[in-house]
Structures are given as structure tokens and as C-alpha cells.
Enzyme design. Structure first.
Site, PDB file in Angstrom:
ATOM      1  CE  LYS A  50      -4.106  -2.001   2.204  1.00  0.00           C
ATOM      2  NZ  LYS A  50      -4.985  -1.989   3.393  1.00  0.00           N
ATOM      3  CB  SER A  70      -1.750   1.188   8.027  1.00  0.00           C
ATOM      4  OG  SER A  70      -2.071   0.439   9.179  1.00  0.00           O
ATOM      5  CG  ASP A  71      -3.850  -4.831   5.467  1.00  0.00           C
ATOM      6  OD1 ASP A  71      -4.820  -4.299   4.887  1.00  0.00           O
ATOM      7  OD2 ASP A  71      -3.781  -6.058   5.668  1.00  0.00           O
ATOM      8  CB  THR A  72      -6.187  -3.714  10.532  1.00  0.00           C
ATOM      9  OG1 THR A  72      -5.489  -2.515  10.870  1.00  0.00           O
ATOM     10  CG2 THR A  72      -6.652  -4.404  11.810  1.00  0.00           C
ATOM     11  CB  ALA A 107       1.590  -4.474   8.933  1.00  0.00           C
TER      12      ALA A 107
END
Length: 199
Positions: A50, A70-72, A107
Site C-alpha cells: 500500500k 497500513s493494513d489490519t 502492520a
């Protein structure tokens, strides 16, 4: 300048707490896990991809400019729970999370043309028992539809949570402490580069 590679209003609100200013940049990636990836490897790759996608969409960038990706993900017994497409998906996910502990992994990746700074934050979330009627009512509220794991801790699903061990803001979508530390590190790197260039 700081750029946020995310459409998430929750991440925007969180980043507002620690960044004086930033701009949004588009970052579309293919969010499909590879066959040999662990959940932690997957979420880190997503954050980096991203940030990379966002970096490509910034028209002009210099050493003092950074892109944050960011990724969840929600992980139950090492299985990644995605976003529900229909009620049955939501029902299966929340029933699986009922009365047990799961992990939320977020992250973050901060990137410019030369450097990638990243971290994965893992928080344990313990749910109380949730019955079928509650899941039905929660689905009808409209909240689970765009949420990983079929719930948002900052919303109506907060009542399902008995306790968390780790970062609350990370479960919402952006770990504030760790993100600020990366921003401070990036600022220091940019300052060092500027000082070296001035000599």
C-alpha cells in the site's frame, strides 16, 4: 510532507492525533494472501504494498516526503478472517470468535524513495459469549459489513470485548505509539540527509 495511503476514515482520524498535517493518496492493491504466507507476513506485505502504491501516485516526492501504508487483519487460530460478504459470513466469524481470544494484527510501513520503515503490532482480544440474536441485530446495524473479522471495536461491537492485551488504537486500525516512533525515525533520517547535503 506525509502522505497516508488509505481510504479508511478511522486511520485518518487516528493519524490526526499524532501528525500535524498529511495528505491522502490512492493506493489500490490486491489483498490476497499467498499460499505459503503466515498472517504476520501477509499483513506486513499488504502495508508495504500500500505504501509502494501510494508512493507511485505522489506526483513529486523528495527525501523529506514519506508515504504511510497500513493494513489490519483479524486472526483466529492462525486463520485470517476477512470482511463479510453476507450475513452467513458474519455469523460464522462472530460465532467462531465468541467466548475466546483472537489476535488483531496491524502492520505499518513508512516509505520514501530510499527507505522502508515497518512494524507489525499484535493485540490479543478476548470476546465474551455472543448469542445468535445478538449477531443478527449487529448485522442489521450495518456496522460489520466493511470490517475485517465482521466487527469494529470502536463501535457497537465494543460491548463484546471482555479485555484486550496490547494496543487499542491498533485494533481500530493504526497503532499510535508505533506509528509516531516511525515518524520520528523518518524525521531524524530526513534531517541527517539535509545536514549531509549542506556540507
Amino acid at each position: 510532507m506525509l502522505y497516508l495511503a488509505s481510504k479508511s476514515p478511522r486511520r485518518q482520524e487516528l493519524l490526526n492525533q499524532i501528525a500535524e498535517q498529511f495528505e491522502l493518496v490512492a493506493a489500490d492493491v490486491n489483498e490476497i494472501a499467498l499460499a505459503d504466507e503466515t498472517p504476520k507476513q501477509f499483513v506486513l506485505r499488504m502495508a508495504i504494498e500500500k505504501a509502494q502504491a501510494g508512493l507511485k501516485n505522489v506526483v513529486t516526492i523528495n527525501s523529506n516526503d514519506w508515504v504511510l501504508g497500513s493494513d489490519t487483519i483479524v486472526v483466529n487460530d492462525d486463520v485470517i478472517l476477512g470482511k463479510p460478504k453476507e450475513f452467513n459470513d458474519c455469523q460464522q466469524m462472530l460465532s467462531a470468535l465468541s467466548d475466546k481470544k483472537h489476535q488483531v494484527m496491524t502492520a505499518i510501513a513508512l516509505m520514501n524513495n530510499d527507505t522502508v520503515l515497518s512494524e507489525v503490532v499484535i493485540t490479543d482480544v478476548m470476546f465474551r459469549a455472543i448469542d445468535e440474536d445478538e449477531i443478527q441485530r449487529y448485522w442489521q446495524s450495518g456496522e460489520p459489513q466493511d470490517k475485517a473479522g465482521s466487527y469494529g471495536i470502536q463501535g457497537l461491537a465494543g460491548k463484546f470485548v471482555k479485555r484486550i492485551e496490547g494496543s487499542y488504537s491498533s485494533v481500530v486500525g493504526l497503532p499510535l505509539f508505533e506509528t509516531e516512533q516511525l515518524l520520528l525515525s523518518a524525521k531524524a533520517r530526513s534531517k541527517n540527509l539535509t545536514n549531509k547535503g549542506a556540507k
